[in-house]
Design a protein around this motif. Sequence first.
Motif, short mmCIF file in Angstrom:
data_model
loop_
_atom_site.label_atom_id
_atom_site.label_comp_id
_atom_site.label_asym_id
_atom_site.label_seq_id
_atom_site.Cartn_x
_atom_site.Cartn_y
_atom_site.Cartn_z
N GLU A 214 0.69 -1.61 0.16
CA GLU A 214 0.24 0.14 -0.06
C GLU A 214 1.22 1.35 0.33
O GLU A 214 0.48 1.92 -0.81
N LEU A 215 1.75 1.38 0.87
CA LEU A 215 2.75 2.29 1.48
C LEU A 215 3.70 2.58 -0.66
O LEU A 215 4.12 3.42 -0.85
N ALA A 216 4.12 1.10 -0.95
CA ALA A 216 4.65 1.21 -1.76
C ALA A 216 3.84 1.84 -3.71
O ALA A 216 4.39 2.93 -3.94
N ALA A 217 2.12 2.11 -3.55
CA ALA A 217 1.79 1.98 -4.24
C ALA A 217 1.97 4.09 -4.28
O ALA A 217 1.30 4.54 -5.21
N LYS A 218 1.43 4.32 -3.35
CA LYS A 218 1.29 5.88 -3.13
C LYS A 218 2.51 6.59 -2.51
O LYS A 218 3.45 6.18 -2.47
N ASP A 219 2.24 8.09 -3.09
CA ASP A 219 2.82 8.98 -2.49
C ASP A 219 3.02 9.39 -1.23
O ASP A 219 2.10 9.84 -0.95
N ASN A 220 4.15 9.01 -0.66
CA ASN A 220 4.54 9.29 1.09
C ASN A 220 4.93 10.71 0.99
O ASN A 220 5.75 10.85 0.95
N LYS A 221 4.44 11.50 2.46
CA LYS A 221 5.12 12.34 2.69
C LYS A 221 6.63 12.12 3.40
O LYS A 221 7.85 13.12 3.06
N ASP A 222 6.41 10.56 3.57
CA ASP A 222 8.44 10.74 3.92
C ASP A 222 9.10 9.97 2.79
O ASP A 222 8.70 9.25 2.67
N LYS A 223 10.17 11.39 1.91
CA LYS A 223 10.47 11.12 1.38
C LYS A 223 11.44 9.88 1.34
O LYS A 223 11.69 8.77 0.16
N GLU A 224 11.73 9.86 2.93
CA GLU A 224 12.53 8.77 2.94
C GLU A 224 12.26 7.01 2.94
O GLU A 224 12.80 5.96 1.84
N ILE A 225 10.94 7.11 2.98
CA ILE A 225 10.12 6.01 2.42
C ILE A 225 9.63 5.51 0.56
O ILE A 225 9.92 5.04 0.47
N ASN A 226 9.43 6.68 0.72
CA ASN A 226 9.65 6.76 -1.17
C ASN A 226 10.94 6.21 -2.15
O ASN A 226 10.45 5.36 -3.09
N ARG A 227 12.10 6.72 -1.05
CA ARG A 227 13.67 6.53 -2.00
C ARG A 227 13.51 4.82 -1.35
O ARG A 227 14.13 4.11 -2.72
N LEU A 228 12.97 4.58 -0.21
CA LEU A 228 13.09 3.01 0.25
C LEU A 228 12.39 1.98 -0.47
O LEU A 228 12.61 1.22 -1.12
N LEU A 229 11.47 2.30 -0.94
CA LEU A 229 10.33 1.35 -1.79
C LEU A 229 10.53 2.14 -3.56
O LEU A 229 9.44 1.51 -4.29
N GLY A 230 10.99 2.61 -3.75
CA GLY A 230 11.07 2.95 -4.91
C GLY A 230 10.75 3.78 -5.73
O GLY A 230 10.38 4.12 -7.23
N LYS A 231 9.84 4.62 -4.48
CA LYS A 231 9.00 5.13 -5.88
C LYS A 231 9.76 6.72 -6.16
O LYS A 231 9.60 6.76 -7.34
N ASP A 232 10.80 7.16 -5.40
CA ASP A 232 11.35 7.89 -5.56
C ASP A 232 12.97 7.55 -5.91
O ASP A 232 13.71 6.43 -5.41
N PRO A 233 13.60 7.49 -7.42
CA PRO A 233 15.21 7.07 -7.16
C PRO A 233 15.96 7.27 -6.35
O PRO A 233 15.82 8.17 -5.48
N LEU A 234 16.56 6.32 -6.27
CA LEU A 234 18.08 6.48 -4.75
C LEU A 234 19.02 6.40 -5.88
O LEU A 234 19.40 5.48 -6.53
N GLN A 235 19.76 7.58 -6.01
CA GLN A 235 21.13 7.71 -6.00
C GLN A 235 21.99 6.61 -5.77
O GLN A 235 22.62 6.15 -5.02
N GLY A 236 22.54 5.98 -7.25
CA GLY A 236 23.35 5.16 -7.23
C GLY A 236 23.04 3.07 -6.90
O GLY A 236 23.43 2.52 -7.41
N LEU A 237 21.80 3.39 -6.60
CA LEU A 237 20.92 1.51 -6.68
C LEU A 237 21.48 1.66 -8.19
O LEU A 237 21.72 -0.53 -7.58
N SER A 238 21.53 1.28 -9.09
CA SER A 238 22.05 0.92 -10.14
C SER A 238 23.59 -0.52 -10.30
O SER A 238 23.70 -1.41 -10.76
N LYS A 239 24.16 0.82 -9.39
CA LYS A 239 26.14 0.49 -8.70
C LYS A 239 25.45 -1.06 -8.05
O LYS A 239 26.66 -1.94 -8.62
N LEU A 240 24.36 -1.03 -7.18
CA LEU A 240 24.23 -2.39 -6.50
C LEU A 240 24.10 -3.37 -7.40
O LEU A 240 23.64 -5.03 -7.42
N GLY A 241 23.45 -3.22 -8.08
CA GLY A 241 22.54 -3.79 -9.75
C GLY A 241 21.94 -4.53 -8.80
O GLY A 241 20.76 -5.34 -8.64
N LEU A 242 20.78 -3.96 -7.93
CA LEU A 242 19.10 -4.51 -7.42
C LEU A 242 18.09 -3.52 -8.47
O LEU A 242 18.56 -2.45 -8.59
N SER A 243 17.51 -4.35 -8.69
CA SER A 243 16.55 -3.69 -9.28
C SER A 243 15.19 -2.57 -7.94
O SER A 243 15.72 -2.27 -6.87
#
Lengths: 387, 253, 337, 369
Positions: free
Chosen positions: C261-290
């Motif tokens: 549910e949290l992943a589907a919506k835009d949360n006020k806490d941007k950290e949640i968004n980044r963690l759940l992939g809503k907002d891009p997390l810098q360097g995630l691609s370097k880890l090779g994770l989706s």
Amino acid sequence: MTFFSNIWRNEKSREIIVQIIVLFFLGWFISWLVMNVNANFEALGKDISFEFLFIPAGYDINQYLIDYDSRDSHLRAGIVGLLNTGLVAFFGIILATVLGIALGIIRLSKNWLASKIAYWYVEFTRNVPILLHILLWHGIIINTLPHPRKAISLGEVTFLSNRGFYIPKPLAESGIELIYLFLVVAIIFSIFFAKYCKKKQDLTGIQYPVFWINFSVICFMPLIAFFLSGMPISLEIPALKGFNFRGGMHMSPELAALTFALGIYTAAFIAEIVRAGILAIDKGQTEAAESIGLKPSKVMNLVILPQARRVIIPPLTSQYLNLTKNSSLAIAIGYMDLVATLGGISLNQTGREMETMLIVMLIYLSVSLSISAFMNWYNSKVKLVGR
Amino acid sequence: MKKNKNKSLKPVIQIKEMHKWFGNFHVLKNITLGVNQGERIVICGPSGSGKSTLIRCINRLEVHQKGDIIVNNVELTGDLKNLEAIRSDVGMVFQSFNLFPHLTVLENCTLAPIWVKKLPKKEAEELAMELLTRVKIPEQALKYPGQLSGGQQQRVAIARSLCMQPKIMLFDEPTSALDPEMIKEVLDTMIELAQTGMTMLVVTHEMGFAKKVADSVIFMDEGEIIEQNDPKNFFNNPKNDRTKLFLSQILNH
Amino acid sequence: MKTKMLLAGVTAGVMFAGSVLASTLDDVRARGKLNCIINTGLAGFAAPDDKGNWTGFDVDFCRAVAAATLGDADKVNYTTATGKTRFTKLAAGEGEILSRNTTWTFSRDVDLSQTFIGVNYYDGQGFMVPKSLGVKSAKGLDGASVCIQTGTTTELNLAEYFKGNNIKYNPVPIETNAEAQELYKAGRCDVYTTDASGLYATMMSFDNPSDHMVLPEIVSKEPLGPVVRHGDDQWADIVSWVLRAMMAAEEKGITSKNVKELAAKDNKDKEINRLLGKDPLQGLSKLGLSADWAVNVISQVGNYQESFEKHLFPLTIKRGMNALYRDGGLHYIPPIK
Amino acid sequence: MSEKIYKPGSYPDLPPPPGTVGLYGWIRQNLFSSISNSSLTIISVVLLYYLIDGIIGWFFLNAVFDAESKIACRKIDDGACWAVITRRVGQFVYGFYPEAERWRIDITFLTMFLAFAPLLYPDIPKRKWLLYFSAFYPFFAFVLIMGGYFGLQKIEYSLFGGFMLTVILGVCGIVCSLPLGILLALGRQSNLTVVKTLSVCFIEFMRGVPLITLLFVASSMLNYFLPPGTNFSILVRVIIMFTFFSAAYIAEVIRGGIQAIPKGQYEAADALGMNYWQKTRFITLPQALKISIPGIVNTFIGLYKDTTLVVVIGLLDPLGIGRAALADTKWNGLSTETYLFVALFFFVSCFAMSRYSLWLENKLNTDKK
């Protein structure tokens, strides 16, 4: 071309060529292994060094025949472990030999029932892995014997509990020297007496009960000395203090379980060896010996046993060797032998797998090689002279 | 038996000043001997005189240390190719038969022709059956050696050697391990073989056989050839005292 | 004939399990399974149930890494190791992670060439005794028989502590927790010492847990955590951020129930968004994770708290030091930025 | 006294004296022939009575065969609590092999007997056809157990466990060690000093050190000796060590067989012109192997029992499964039952094998005449 084909066709030179090729491949293989080890060690940032042997071990050992403290070195811990291995092998060999010979003889008994019981005993023990024997015995000792506070006592001096067996420890006081002296005298006397009797028998044919006379001399002389010198031996009797018994001599449940398991397991094999050894002697030997009028006991002592011994001793020695090697399973119940100290905790604390395992293996190897050297010597000594 | 007079004088075995030691023990001393093609030689002598060792040297079951042995114009040295050639030309029959107990009689006979001479299996089997017929036991071909009597086994052993189509046959006391009633059947086989003109060296104590078949008889003692003669002279007027003593011992019991 | 057949058998017997020249992540992906080294049996941390499934706190972490890297928490092969064999098994490449209540020490990190990626459980060595013994403090243990699980730091701590307090004792070294438990219960030793978590786990397995107590003395620091091999920083980062993601999820109130549910919506806490992939997390691609890596972890395994409650609460272990920093514990999560 | 003419066969067969035949005679001869013999019998009977009385009660009469947990067991009766076994029998047999795929193991092991039959029973009918199957069997078993081909699900080594692991380790160990053992035995008998020395060193080393240290090497050090990046599964490494270990013992057994072949056999082969390899293949090995089979079976029994040692390096053989079961809160404390069950399994299989070896030995003895 013909030169090479001539070399290859010649028996002697062909042998040499083949051996050179084998040596070459061996050298290549060894250097390949060494290179791999180097590369791997470099990648892991490891090296080979035996300095760890001289740094403090840091752990305690529950049974030591020489003084040991957690501040002593890994080397000393290893020696303590080696002595513990020797101790359990020593007890195990005694138990296995006594039990094995008894079982082997019962197996040959004319009594059907006794022989069958011995047969099934042998089959049950030798077909179950030694590791299970060890675990089962350890389980039985610690689960069935009582807590020290409720220890079974025999005459208030010897105690059985799940912490092991405690017996009084003889302590020497001044005046003990006389007993040693008398013992030495008795032994020297026995040797000369035996020689004298042998000579006497050769000359006159008179036979003395040499064994019984010597036996009683060796037993009674020190006893007489013991009373003469005012009983200079006192006993340290184990007593319950705090959590455990203190004082006296102590056999831990681990040592006991290991001794029982190794002894009983190996005894099954020894029983078969003894049986096979006696059966291997041709029936004609007994008949021949009886026909020249020897008594049954003499038939056994003078004809059957000397021949059976030749058959029995080599496999018996290799059973002793197996027992010693099997004692390395001590690690499963926490008896601190060589593998558990140097090859166990030391290895684990220092991360020196290569070095510790090398030392442990070399020690076992030298023990077994010296035993097989002894066996070869014995075999060549007792070999039947034949055409 | 009529002796074969028209032998060629082609030498097939030449032994020159040959010596052999077992450790410090000098078993064969300065042996010189020539055997022509088709010649039958019987070697006798007391036990331990080196007669078995002598014939075992001829196919290099024992290695001589000094002197030369030339078989079929090939010198016996460490050369393995020569050895192979000599061994397939020289057949040997042992005192204790030495049949291969895990193979049938037929397999015993075909093993070496197939693998050493590289004969096709069918040909080898035909040859083997022919030779088994010659030693008069073709019906035993599919049995194992353990199922045969000693005499039969020794005849199989002879057939096995013949299957290699050798030019020379060596016999090492072929009848010593046999019960008396079986000796005859083996000797008969050997006599038949002699009639075909095979070169034969026979170590035996069967003096009847020697008288009947041999072109010459050799007496050995203590590693030396003491006397060599044709059978008539050898038995009737031996020259050497040791030969006389030996003959009196084996003939007068 | 026979020899030929036997040779055929040899060929079948020589089975290569692939090589590890590629990066660890590529290896795991190529295999489709994560190899995880766990305890041979410690209640609450790793033990097989009657159906043969491994469960426990340490097992959950393996599952979380599998969820993050492969998208499926069930794609794990478990390899068991005793205290003695665990490091060599990791070094030998039998697993990509060692998740077996392993204490982080200097020499293990440096000398044994391993990388500790964080602490998932703060522990300390304690002593358990039967109440009937009447001992109230570790100082009263003079002359006692002490069961120790070997292959750990335990025997060194014990020797040091008792030596320092001049107490004599009789060590009984044991390979596995199960055995130590047997011996302690049978009365072979008066005291059982290992990490306090292990003591609680053991105590709970007794018929009457209330007959036993853990003494107040904690004689060592035992920060337990997952371990990976030296040399693959990408892999070490992945594993350490899986651990942090689980803790961050607890901090942010993300649970396996509400994560989708949290992943589907835009949360006020941007950290949640980044963690759940809503907002891009810098360097995630370097880890090779989706992008949905953390969603996978939390939805399939749960957050740190859920795992803790599921496996360790039944052992009456409290959060204590293992609470989040804001609750007075030691777990302080770096920001997900 | 009238003179009686003796005719062969005219004397009648008389019955034997009373008390020497039949049940009574047997008992008298075998149990009560003398005072010491009788007392031995009585002691044995008393011993047996107590043993059986105690064992039967604990094993069967008071035992609980199914319950939720150990506590539930104890509520029912105070004998053995076999529930720990019955509840986990699948794990004891198959380890963690997926339940849906276990039929593959069943088939592999059933067909294993078919594959071994022609090797173990020389007189079996249609032996030749079965031998082809034996040759093909290793591939068959490998594919079936491991999967990954023909649409079979791939199974990881780490899921192997229980008795299945014991059998796999034992069989792979012995099958791989036979050729190596043969080579070592030939090497030890070789005239070439270098080859001989190498073989002797290898054999004596493997026989001189405890197996457990070799397993430590397999689990912790084997990888150091291989090029960086090589990665064997622990199972393969353990099988390699078992192979080396038992190859040394098998080499000694076969060496005994080779030495038992009379010298005349080699002389005959030499006289026929055979070379070394022909002699080895047609004369030495067929005979030596036949003599050595009982010894090889005994080595196998030893190896099979030794597979329990893998528990020390953390593999889950029956003993390891048992210990994992004991780690479960529900079953904690049932070590005697667990160990006895495993012991019983080993006893049954090893006893069967040793009987086979005995049968074979007798058969070989009669074959030789």
